[in-house]
Structure formats: C-alpha cells, structure tokens
Design a protein around this motif. Structure first.
Motif, short mmCIF file in Angstrom:
data_model
loop_
_atom_site.label_atom_id
_atom_site.label_comp_id
_atom_site.label_asym_id
_atom_site.label_seq_id
_atom_site.Cartn_x
_atom_site.Cartn_y
_atom_site.Cartn_z
N ASN A 6 33.45 15.19 20.88
CA ASN A 6 32.59 15.70 19.81
C ASN A 6 33.43 16.00 18.57
O ASN A 6 34.40 16.76 18.64
CB ASN A 6 31.88 16.98 20.28
N PRO A 7 33.09 15.41 17.42
CA PRO A 7 33.88 15.64 16.19
C PRO A 7 33.99 17.12 15.83
O PRO A 7 34.99 17.55 15.23
CB PRO A 7 33.10 14.88 15.11
N LYS A 8 32.98 17.92 16.18
CA LYS A 8 33.00 19.34 15.87
C LYS A 8 33.55 20.18 17.01
O LYS A 8 33.53 21.42 16.93
CB LYS A 8 31.58 19.82 15.53
N GLU A 46 29.37 21.18 20.50
CA GLU A 46 28.71 21.14 21.80
C GLU A 46 27.77 22.34 21.98
O GLU A 46 26.66 22.19 22.50
CB GLU A 46 29.76 21.15 22.93
N LEU A 47 28.23 23.50 21.53
CA LEU A 47 27.41 24.70 21.64
C LEU A 47 26.17 24.60 20.76
O LEU A 47 25.06 24.98 21.17
CB LEU A 47 28.24 25.93 21.24
N GLN A 48 26.35 24.08 19.55
CA GLN A 48 25.20 23.90 18.66
C GLN A 48 24.18 22.94 19.25
O GLN A 48 22.97 23.16 19.14
CB GLN A 48 25.69 23.39 17.30
N SER A 49 24.66 21.88 19.88
CA SER A 49 23.75 20.90 20.51
C SER A 49 22.97 21.54 21.65
O SER A 49 21.79 21.25 21.86
CB SER A 49 24.55 19.70 21.04
N ALA A 50 23.66 22.44 22.39
CA ALA A 50 23.03 23.07 23.54
C ALA A 50 21.92 24.03 23.16
O ALA A 50 20.96 24.22 23.92
CB ALA A 50 24.08 23.81 24.37
N CYS A 94 13.66 16.40 23.67
CA CYS A 94 13.84 16.19 25.11
C CYS A 94 12.52 16.39 25.86
O CYS A 94 12.15 15.58 26.72
CB CYS A 94 14.90 17.15 25.66
N VAL A 95 11.83 17.46 25.53
CA VAL A 95 10.57 17.78 26.21
C VAL A 95 9.52 16.70 25.95
O VAL A 95 8.66 16.46 26.80
CB VAL A 95 10.05 19.16 25.76
#
Length: 308
Positions: free
Chosen positions: A122-124, A129-133, A142-143
């Motif tokens: 992840n570039p960030k 990753e936390l922001q995506s989560a 997703c839903v």
C-alpha cells in the motif's frame, strides 16, 4: 444373573445405532447443502448475481433446517442433556464477546505475514490500510456486491452452522471431541467437490487440471475445517468460526511465492515466521474455557469429559 450382561450388550447396540444415525444425518445435511445449489437450473456461471442470490436462498433454508435435524437426532438417539439445541450448536450469549474477538485475533496473528505484505504494497502504508478498513464508502460497495456477500457473509454463516454447529453435536457422542474435530471437516471438504461439476460444464480446464485443483481445495478446506471445528469445541460458540471463516475468505491462501520475490524479503519472511510461531503459542491460551464458561457440547462427550 445374565441381566447385567444383556444390559451391557443392549447399551452397546444403542451406542452403535446412535453413531450410525449421527453419521447418516451428517451425510444428509451435506447432500442437502450441496444439492440445494443445483435445484436452480441455469446456464449462467456461479458468480452471476442472479445465480448467487438463488443459491444463497437455498443454503440459508438448509441452515434454518439444520436445528430440526439435530433435534430429530436427539429424539431418535434418546440423547438427554441439560442444554438446548441452540446451545449445543453454539448459539448462546454466555462468553459471546470473547468468542467473537479472541478466535478472530488468533487467526489474524496467523496471517501476520500476509497482513504485513499488504501494508508494504500500500503506497500509504499502515495508514492507508487502516483507512481502507474503516472507509464507509468501501463497505457500502462491498455490501452491494453479490460475490462479496456470498463469500464474506452467507458462505461463512451457513457453512459453519451446518458443518460445525449441526454436525459436531451429532459426532461427539460417538467419536469423542478430539476425533470429531478431524472427522467433521471431511464432510466439509468433500462437499466442495461439487465445483468439479461447474468447471466441467463451463469447459474451463482439462479434467486433470480440474481434479488437481479440486484435490488442493479439498486439502485446504479440510485443514481449515479442522481449525474451525477446534475453535467450536474449545469455545462452545459458532460466532468465532464464522468470523474466522469470513476473514480467511477475504485473505485467501498466504502467497509465499510472492513474498520470496519481494524486495524486502527478509523482513517479510520474518513476519510470516513470527505469525506462525505466535499462532502456535497462543492457540490454546486464547481458546481456554476460562473465557467462555461451560461448553454445552461437552455434555455430549463420552467419558472422560475432560478430553473436551
């Protein structure tokens, strides 16, 4: 003077018949689960939204039927315990929060290597990753995705209810807790062979390739099934296996080959190794009955009950 001997023979015959009824009921549930996927005739691939929706309805109905199968088995086998069918199937409130959190944490520890790998890609970094989560928009997408709902929600819920929640209570009185952990996943692994039918119908690969892939899938699903069966037996809850199943579906198999080619290979391989070691160290402490209270399914276990 022969009455005790006759009583012992009768008791042994009853135990054997109870075993056969339990195994046959497990086979019945497996056939119902897989068969329900094919009651809808369609030439469309399995990932088409309309196929997914109909199949989800089918397996949800089979899952709803599974408590009745367990209840019927208890009646036929004259099983009398101080726990309800729901409690035996791992649907209970006592110890629910630790049962939802600790097995998932344990599984995430095992996936430490892939998680670190994902952060590196992840570039960030970790922040990305936390922001995506926690991104609401991502979750909304997703839903709305039928494939995601099948893989992350419907499949984990229905498969764990049927192949762990319903089958383990019927196998434990016959085989004991430890053997049941390894026997129940065989039904789960074999049930995935139905993908051969799908692959042959679509003519995607040669039969030899399809069989090889299906064999690998059988091995993976059986090993994974043994793990979630272990979690179920140790916690007495089905929520842990469901969440672990969903998480593993989202991650897939660890990509060791990609890790070996990564520029930061030493650090990445170290994280894989640490994840495995920490998993083994924490496996029993995080599944100790201290967190989960009395395990209802253990009341079905033959002596010694402590083996549960």
């Amino acid at each position: 003077m022969f009455e005790p001997e006759h009583a012992a023979v009768h008791q042994e015959d009853h135990a054997i018949s109870r075993c056969w009824v339990g195994v046959l009921n497990c086979l019945l549930l497996s056939c119902l689960y897989v068969g329900s996927l094919y009651i809808w005739r369609s030439s469309l691939p399995r990932d088409h939204p309309s196929v997914i929706k109909r199949r989800c309805v089918s397996v949800l109905l089979v899952s709803a039927l599974s408590p009745a199968v367990v209840k019927t088995w208890m009646h036929w086998s004259d099983v009398r315990v101080g726990a309800s069918v729901w409690e035996l199937m791992g649907i209970r409130l006592d110890g629910f929060v630790p049962a939802a959190v600790l097995p998932l944490l344990l599984t995430m520890v095992f996936y430490l290597g892939p998680l670190v790998h994902s952060v590196m890609e992840n570039p960030k970094g970790f922040t990305g990753e936390l922001q995506s989560a926690v991104d609401v928009q991502s979750w909304r997408l997703c839903v709305e995705d039928a494939v995601w709902l099948r893989n992350q929600v419907v499949a984990p819920v229905t498969e764990e209810l049927v192949f762990r929640g319903a089958m383990l209570p019927m196998l434990v009185p016959c085989t004991g807790p430890r053997a049941a952990v390894f026997l129940a996943p065989l039904f789960f692994g074999v049930a995935h062979f139905h993908h051969i039918i799908e692959q042959r119908r679509l003519h995607k690969d040669r039969m030899s390739v399809i069989l090889m892939v299906s064999g690998m899938q059988f091995l993976y699903t059986t090993v994974f099934g043994a793990y979630t069966a272990f979690i179920f037996m140790r916690t007495g809850h089905v929520v842990g296996p469901i969440l672990c199943h969903s998480f593993c579906n989202s991650q897939g198999l660890p990509d060791i080959s990609s890790a070996l080619k990564h520029p930061q290979r030493p650090a990445l391989l170290f994280s894989y190794l640490m994840g495995l070691l920490l998993f083994l160290v924490l496996l029993f402490p995080l599944t100790d009955s201290f967190f989960y209270g009395v395990i209802p399914i253990c009341s079905l276990a033959p002596p010694p009950v402590s083996a549960c």
